[in-house]
Scaffold this motif. Structure first.
Motif, short mmCIF file in Angstrom:
data_model
loop_
_atom_site.label_atom_id
_atom_site.label_comp_id
_atom_site.label_asym_id
_atom_site.label_seq_id
_atom_site.Cartn_x
_atom_site.Cartn_y
_atom_site.Cartn_z
N GLU A 61 0.81 -1.22 0.00
CA GLU A 61 0.00 0.00 0.00
C GLU A 61 0.85 1.27 0.00
O GLU A 61 0.33 2.36 -0.21
CB GLU A 61 -0.97 0.00 1.19
N ILE A 64 3.02 3.27 -5.53
CA ILE A 64 2.11 3.75 -6.57
C ILE A 64 2.50 3.06 -7.87
O ILE A 64 3.67 3.03 -8.23
CB ILE A 64 2.25 5.28 -6.75
N SER A 65 1.51 2.50 -8.55
CA SER A 65 1.76 1.82 -9.83
C SER A 65 0.43 1.71 -10.55
O SER A 65 -0.62 1.65 -9.91
CB SER A 65 2.33 0.42 -9.57
N ASN A 67 -0.53 -0.85 -11.81
CA ASN A 67 -1.02 -2.13 -11.28
C ASN A 67 -0.56 -2.28 -9.82
O ASN A 67 0.57 -2.73 -9.56
CB ASN A 67 -0.49 -3.30 -12.12
N PRO A 68 -1.42 -1.91 -8.86
CA PRO A 68 -0.99 -1.92 -7.46
C PRO A 68 -0.66 -3.31 -6.93
O PRO A 68 -0.06 -3.44 -5.86
CB PRO A 68 -2.19 -1.32 -6.71
N HIS A 69 -1.02 -4.37 -7.67
CA HIS A 69 -0.72 -5.73 -7.21
C HIS A 69 0.68 -6.19 -7.61
O HIS A 69 1.20 -7.15 -7.06
CB HIS A 69 -1.74 -6.73 -7.78
N VAL A 372 6.86 1.28 -10.51
CA VAL A 372 6.55 1.04 -9.09
C VAL A 372 7.29 2.15 -8.34
O VAL A 372 8.51 2.22 -8.41
CB VAL A 372 7.05 -0.34 -8.59
#
Ligand code: FDA
Length: 395
Positions: A61, A64-65, A67-69, A372
């Protein structure tokens, strides 16, 4: 006659945080290339020379991306505790400064020395003052043209790891080479922009006269808030709260600032009015704010005279002036001052487990060049360690 090419198993481009970490954990036959005269220049200048090398509370958390996963796999397989363990094994003294941020007690150079020792143990070779001129893949191996200390050298490798970092602070070696290699091999990039960067304001904001003053604040940009220190500068606002918010700010957006977010100013001012009504607002505000800032706010709200003369309605207006500033930055200080680059190589075409390219087998992207980006507080180095380690397991 042309010199035969030097042959390696793996070439890592960039002897920064991610590249050195990867080299330390990769198999044999690794060459690390960097155009700088020294490895780990950003580590050296980080954290005011003490390197905030990780954060005890790091989790997906804090990144920042698009795709946060994506970062979850590497962050969970090589955690902050693994890196803390490495630091401890090397006997490097460290401390928590605030909010889980771990810094070296002595010098960031301890972290560089540790990574060099680990690379040495793994048998990696380091070429400094070496610039990549060209890279291609001939169907079986990568072929690289390199200028090494002024001489042209050819290198071949089965695998290439791109660890060239982002665009911030060009004067210590940042370049866009990682992004160019990504494009060459068919990778898309998300928008790249300076992040963890001071925000600038037009002349009308008149922050220059408050330059150097700091206050606790809650700064909100596009719905994300950070409670940390805010610092007035000649050209605008900085300090951790602003740097954090800058990663969420976009041109044309406003930000909101709440000074001293822990303080219920309306209740506190009513209390002071009852107990010390003969004092003026500027004097009372110095309980929470630096004197010059208190005076500026009192002047801005036009509150002169005794606190006893201010009605509840006026106290509410004053509270709003302290807790609900709406500001419109005109820009940022740019890559010259940004700690990181937001965005980068789109993660959709990278393996979250190994960081390998889906377009070109044997090609890997690690560290800041990838889309990322961590918050301020040791998270960016943790991503460099985790992603470097993840690629190192595969090569
Ligand atoms: P990094 O930038 O470390 O390394 C890239 C390497 O590639 C460099 O050695 C560079 O010379 C080399 N390179 C680039 N282009 C090349 C080319 N064309 N040819 C050959 N070599 C090339 N983060 C954090 O977590 N805690 C902190 O305390 C700080 N503090 C901090 C302070 C300041 C002033 C800055 C600018 C940044 C930070 N950061 C930070 C951010 C952190 O430094 C950054 O996220 C990591 O260093 C990224 O690691 P990488 O290995 O991806 O890139």
């Amino acid at each position: 006659m042309a010199q035969p090419a030097d042959s390696f198993e793996t070439v890592i481009l960039g002897a920064g945080a991610a590249g050195m970490m990867c080299a330390a954990h990769a198999g044999p036959g690794v060459l690390v290339l960097d155009h700088s005269a020294n490895p780990g220049e950003k580590i050296r200048i980080s954290g005011g020379g003490r390197c905030n090398f990780t954060n005890m509370y790091a989790g997906p958390e804090n990144f920042i991306s698009a795709n946060p996963h994506f970062a979850k796999s590497a962050l969970s397989r090589y955690t902050q505790w693994d890196f803390i363990d490495l630091v401890a094994r090397h006997g490097i003294p460290y401390h928590e400064k605030t909010l889980g941020q771990l810094f070296c007690d002595t010098s960031a150079k301890d972290i560089i020395a540790m990574l060099l020792a680990e690379m040495d143990r793994a048998g990696a070779v380091l070429w400094l003052r070496s610039t990549l001129d060209e890279i291609a893949h001939d169907g079986s191996r990568f072929r690289l043209s390199v200028t090494r200390e002024g001489r042209s050298v050819r290198v071949t490798a089965r695998q290439v790891v791109v660890a060239c970092g982002g665009k911030s602070i060009p004067k210590i070696g940042a370049s866009d080479q990682g992004y160019r290699i990504a494009r060459q091999f068919g990778h898309a990039l998300t928008e790249t922009r300076p992040a963890l960067v001071p925000l600038t304001f037009g002349a009308e904001a008149a922050f220059a006269e408050l330059s150097g003053l700091a206050s606790p604040a809650r700064v909100t940009a596009n719905g994300t808030s950070f409670d940390e220190a805010l610092l007035f500068t000649h050209r605008g606002l900085s300090g951790p709260a602003i740097l954090q918010a800058s990663s969420y700010w976009r041109e044309g957006d406003g930000i909101t600032v709440r000074l001293c977010p822990e303080t219920d100013f309306f209740t506190a001012l009513r209390d002071r009015r009852a107990r010390a009504g003969r004092r003026d607002l500027a004097t009372v505000l110095t309980e929470w704010l630096p004197k010059r800032l208190a005076q500026t706010i009192a002047a801005q709200v036009g509150a002169t005279g005794n606190l006893a003369d201010l009605s509840d309605t006026r106290l509410r207006e004053i509270t709003a002036a302290l807790t609900d500033w709406h500001l419109k930055p005109t820009g940022t200080e740019g890559y010259r001052k940004a700690e990181v680059t937001l965005g980068g190589v789109e993660t959709a075409a990278l393996s979250s487990r190994s960081m390998e390219s889906a377009h070109q087998p044997g090609l890997y992207f690690i560290g800041e060049v990838v889309d990322v980006t961590g918050w301020l507080g040791g998270y960016n180095f943790q991503w460099a360690w985790s992603s470097g380690w993840a690629a190192g397991q595969e090569i």
